[in-house]
Design an enzyme around this catalytic site. Structure first.
Site: not given
Ligand SMILES: NC(=O)c1ccc[n+]([C@@H]2O[C@H](COP(=O)([O-])OP(=O)(O)OC[C@H]3O[C@@H](n4cnc5c(N)ncnc54)[C@H](OP(=O)(O)O)[C@@H]3O)[C@@H](O)[C@H]2O)c1
Length: 351
Positions: A151, A243
């Site tokens: 991001c 950001h």
């Molecule tokens: N947060 C940000 O602003 C941001 C920005 C850029 C990139 N990212 C990237 O985007 C990704 C998600 O981030 P987030 O902050 O949204 O994380 P998060 O809120 O922890 O969400 C993770 C997601 O992955 C799912 N998941 C976990 N284990 C799984 C499995 N075995 N099979 C299928 N789905 C599974 C979870 O499902 P459950 O609900 O069932 O656990 C949930 O839907 C990460 O790779 C992160 O590095 C995040």
């Protein structure tokens, strides 16, 4: 809404970024969200039961009524899948979907730096899609994986894109990153309130390498990163969304200040020419006010898809310094991936 839209799914739909996908895809003219996937903990539940909605407004009704599936191909998963899965599981699951013939447009970091995976910013390097046939040959996939950058990187890469014509040789960038970039619950309020945290694990390395890949060249055989040196300092600040990056840049062609501002202001690219639905008409907006852009006032403008630039002035160490701002969860996450898919559609890659 016509019902000839392309069905799409979101892997990791219950998470923070997944919710941004659900929200961003609402009423999309080309894509129709018909499928939601998450972990076994959520599979089998309705999306409304499996998800604690953390975004402004209410959960879109259509998504709320979807039954959440597990992270495996099959189960009626559509060909086009967005991925917002936890990085600890994204590698294997995204690869399984690509092997099964899905077009995976991922926001996770896992495949970004792979030598046969495009790290796309449609305004900056749409030609990097050329690598996909090699990816499919090498890996024996009927499907494919494309990624969007981190991001903070996307803000820097967008702002630097029009400066490539001046020969970029060195870049020093300092970030002021919003707390929403850390997901939910993110940084503890006792740590971030009225404070600055001068460390975001892995972020500086990602910003340095991803910027070089995005601004580099591609041939059908591989990527050649931009030769410019990039040094990043990354900080978390008490801002909710948006950001900010402050940039000093060295340019071999020594352009004048007016040429620099003209380059930012006139920058347009393939998404604008093709009028992709999520493309902002002006991807870079140069702001003349001395105290802009600001995250609270500017990040949400243009549906969060533009990057705002300002305060161009001479740099006593390099050539110029300036500030840039972008919405981290929209242009830096869900909106970026949806624009990538729109570009791929416009290239005939979803036929
Ligand atoms: N947060 C940000 O602003 C941001 C920005 C850029 C990139 N990212 C990237 O985007 C990704 C998600 O981030 P987030 O902050 O949204 O994380 P998060 O809120 O922890 O969400 C993770 C997601 O992955 C799912 N998941 C976990 N284990 C799984 C499995 N075995 N099979 C299928 N789905 C599974 C979870 O499902 P459950 O609900 O069932 O656990 C949930 O839907 C990460 O790779 C992160 O590095 C995040």
């Amino acid at each position: 809404m016509n019902d000839e839209r392309i069905p799409v799914g979101v892997l990791g739909a219950t998470g923070m970024v997944g919710q941004h996908f659900v929200k961003f895809l609402l009423n999309h003219p080309w894509f129709d969200l018909t499928w939601a996937g998450a972990s076994d903990r959520s599979a089998g539940k309705l999306y409304r039961e499996a998800t604690s909605w953390r975004l402004d407004g209410v959960m879109p009704e259509k998504a709320a009524a979807l039954t959440v599936r597990d992270g495996q191909p099959g189960n009626g998963a559509p060909r086009l899948m967005f991925s917002a899965m936890d990085a600890s599981v994204a590698t294997e699951i995204e690869q399984a979907f690509a092997l099964a013939g899905h077009v995976v447009v991922s926001n996770s970091r896992n495949h970004r730096m792979e030598p046969d995976v495009p790290l796309l910013v449609p305004e900056v390097n749409p030609d990097h899609l050329k690598i996909i046939p090699q990816q499919q040959r090498r890996r024996g996939w009927k499907g494919q994986i494309a990624t969007n950058p981190n991001c903070s990187t996307v803000v820097l890469a967008m702002a630097l894109a029009p400066l490539r014509q001046f020969g970029i040789t060195r870049i020093v960038v300092t970030t002021l990153q919003a707390i929403s970039g850390a997901g939910y619950p993110g940084v503890a309020s006792m740590d971030i309130n009225a404070n600055v945290i001068p460390f975001i694990g892995g972020e500086e390395e990602k910003m340095q390498q991803e910027t070089q890949k995005i601004l580099g060249d591609v041939t059908p055989d591989g990527f050649r990163p931009l030769a410019a040196k990039v040094s990043a300092h990354c900080n978390r600040v008490p801002v909710v969304d948006g950001h900010t990056v402050t940039v000093s840049v060295e340019l071999s062609n020594k352009p004048g200040e007016a040429e620099m501002i003209e380059a930012f202001s006139s920058f347009r690219s393939v998404p604008q020419d093709r009028k992709l639905p999520s493309a902002p008409p002006n991807p870079l907006i140069y702001m003349q006010d001395k105290d802009r852009p600001q995250p609270r006032r500017d990040a949400e403008r243009e549906r969060g898809m533009a990057v705002f630039v300002g305060r161009l002035r001479p740099c006593p160490v390099f050539d110029y310094k300036f500030i840039a701002l972008g919405h981290n969860t929209i242009r830096g996450a869900a909106g970026a991936a949806v624009l990538n898919a729109e570009l791929m559609y416009s290239e005939g890659m979803l036929d």
